[in-house]
Write a protein that holds these residues in place. Structure first.
Motif, mmCIF file in Angstrom:
data_model
loop_
_atom_site.group_PDB
_atom_site.id
_atom_site.type_symbol
_atom_site.label_atom_id
_atom_site.label_comp_id
_atom_site.label_asym_id
_atom_site.label_seq_id
_atom_site.Cartn_x
_atom_site.Cartn_y
_atom_site.Cartn_z
ATOM 1 N N UNK A 111 0.835 -1.207 0.000
ATOM 2 C CA UNK A 111 0.000 0.000 0.000
ATOM 3 C C UNK A 111 0.874 1.262 0.000
ATOM 4 N N UNK A 112 1.931 1.249 0.808
ATOM 5 C CA UNK A 112 2.836 2.397 0.877
ATOM 6 C C UNK A 112 3.523 2.623 -0.468
ATOM 7 N N UNK A 113 4.016 1.536 -1.079
ATOM 8 C CA UNK A 113 4.662 1.668 -2.382
ATOM 9 C C UNK A 113 3.683 2.125 -3.451
ATOM 10 N N UNK A 114 2.475 1.646 -3.405
ATOM 11 C CA UNK A 114 1.458 2.084 -4.368
ATOM 12 C C UNK A 114 1.183 3.573 -4.220
ATOM 13 N N UNK A 115 1.112 4.032 -2.991
ATOM 14 C CA UNK A 115 0.881 5.450 -2.740
ATOM 15 C C UNK A 115 2.067 6.281 -3.231
ATOM 16 N N UNK A 116 3.288 5.800 -2.987
ATOM 17 C CA UNK A 116 4.478 6.506 -3.461
ATOM 18 C C UNK A 116 4.497 6.561 -4.989
ATOM 19 N N UNK A 117 4.130 5.478 -5.639
ATOM 20 C CA UNK A 117 4.068 5.459 -7.106
ATOM 21 C C UNK A 117 3.026 6.444 -7.621
ATOM 22 N N UNK A 118 1.885 6.477 -6.961
ATOM 23 C CA UNK A 118 0.838 7.418 -7.375
ATOM 24 C C UNK A 118 1.320 8.849 -7.206
ATOM 25 N N UNK A 119 2.045 9.126 -6.124
ATOM 26 C CA UNK A 119 2.586 10.469 -5.906
ATOM 27 C C UNK A 119 3.614 10.824 -6.977
ATOM 28 N N UNK A 120 4.479 9.872 -7.318
ATOM 29 C CA UNK A 120 5.472 10.119 -8.366
ATOM 30 C C UNK A 120 4.802 10.368 -9.714
ATOM 31 N N UNK A 121 3.790 9.577 -10.032
ATOM 32 C CA UNK A 121 3.062 9.787 -11.295
ATOM 33 C C UNK A 121 2.438 11.175 -11.325
ATOM 34 N N UNK A 122 1.843 11.586 -10.222
ATOM 35 C CA UNK A 122 1.209 12.898 -10.149
ATOM 36 C C UNK A 122 2.263 13.996 -10.298
ATOM 37 N N UNK A 123 3.387 13.831 -9.610
ATOM 38 C CA UNK A 123 4.452 14.830 -9.712
ATOM 39 C C UNK A 123 4.992 14.917 -11.131
ATOM 40 N N UNK A 125 3.438 14.219 -13.897
ATOM 41 C CA UNK A 125 2.413 14.796 -14.752
ATOM 42 C C UNK A 125 2.332 16.304 -14.539
ATOM 43 N N UNK A 126 2.409 16.740 -13.282
ATOM 44 C CA UNK A 126 2.311 18.169 -12.978
ATOM 45 C C UNK A 126 3.560 18.938 -13.432
ATOM 46 N N UNK A 127 4.714 18.326 -13.401
ATOM 47 C CA UNK A 127 5.953 19.018 -13.699
ATOM 48 C C UNK A 127 6.484 18.739 -15.098
ATOM 49 N N UNK A 128 5.701 18.098 -15.877
ATOM 50 C CA UNK A 128 6.152 17.819 -17.251
ATOM 51 C C UNK A 128 6.246 19.138 -18.011
ATOM 52 N N UNK A 129 7.259 19.244 -18.851
ATOM 53 C CA UNK A 129 7.441 20.499 -19.609
ATOM 54 C C UNK A 129 6.365 20.617 -20.682
ATOM 55 N N UNK A 130 5.988 21.847 -21.017
ATOM 56 C CA UNK A 130 4.933 22.039 -22.023
ATOM 57 C C UNK A 130 5.293 21.457 -23.387
ATOM 58 N N UNK A 131 6.540 21.483 -23.774
ATOM 59 C CA UNK A 131 6.878 20.969 -25.091
ATOM 60 C C UNK A 131 6.848 19.429 -25.111
ATOM 61 N N UNK A 132 6.907 18.779 -23.947
ATOM 62 C CA UNK A 132 6.854 17.315 -23.907
ATOM 63 C C UNK A 132 5.414 16.816 -23.977
ATOM 64 N N UNK A 133 4.473 17.717 -23.656
ATOM 65 C CA UNK A 133 3.081 17.309 -23.706
ATOM 66 C C UNK A 133 2.553 17.473 -25.120
ATOM 67 N N UNK A 134 1.697 16.569 -25.600
ATOM 68 C CA UNK A 134 1.160 16.692 -26.968
ATOM 69 C C UNK A 134 0.164 17.798 -27.117
#
Length: 134
Positions: A111-123, A125-134
């Motif tokens: 559960x802890x690792x799943x939560x950490x993975x979800x946090x990393x995915x969110x981070x 997604x939020x910090x992706x550069x505009x030119x990397x997004x389609x």
């Protein structure tokens, strides 16, 4: 001559009486004190406690403790057969409690690792550069 015919029967009867008497004495003989069985049950209970069973498997841990107490009481009454049986039951309950505790800890880790993975995915997604997004 009649005496010779009865001798084999008498020997068979005598042998049967001896066997029955030996079995009766053996059945009434006290079983050894269950020192080793109680020691094993005590170690298993300690291992379950160390594994976290009071928190993760309280019912099984409590049952193991109760059976261990009953085994000690039976030993005190010199009811060694019952003490042995209860010690074995206590050890089995302790092993179950320890296994459930390990499972509970593993589930928490997942559960802890799943939560950490979800946090990393969110981070990401939020910090992706505009030119990397389609």
């Amino acid at each position: 001559m009649a005496m010779q015919l009865m001798t084999p029967r008498w020997r068979k009867i005598h042998a049967l009486v001896v066997v029955i008497a030996a079995l009766s004495v053996q059945a009434c003989a006290p079983t050894r004190p269950p020192v080793e069985d109680l020691d094993n049950a005590s170690r298993a209970l300690g291992a379950a406690r160390s594994a976290g069973a009071p928190a993760y498997a309280p019912a099984e841990y409590r049952a193991a403790g109760q059976r261990f107490d009953q085994a000690q009481a039976a030993e005190g009454r010199q009811d060694y057969d019952e003490a042995i049986q209860l010690a074995h039951e206590s050890a089995a309950d302790s092993e179950l409690a320890a296994a459930k505790a390990r499972l509970g800890k593993a589930r928490e880790a997942v559960q802890k690792l799943s939560q950490e993975n979800a946090n990393l995915d969110r981070d990401l997604t939020e910090h992706a550069s505009p030119e990397a997004q389609p």
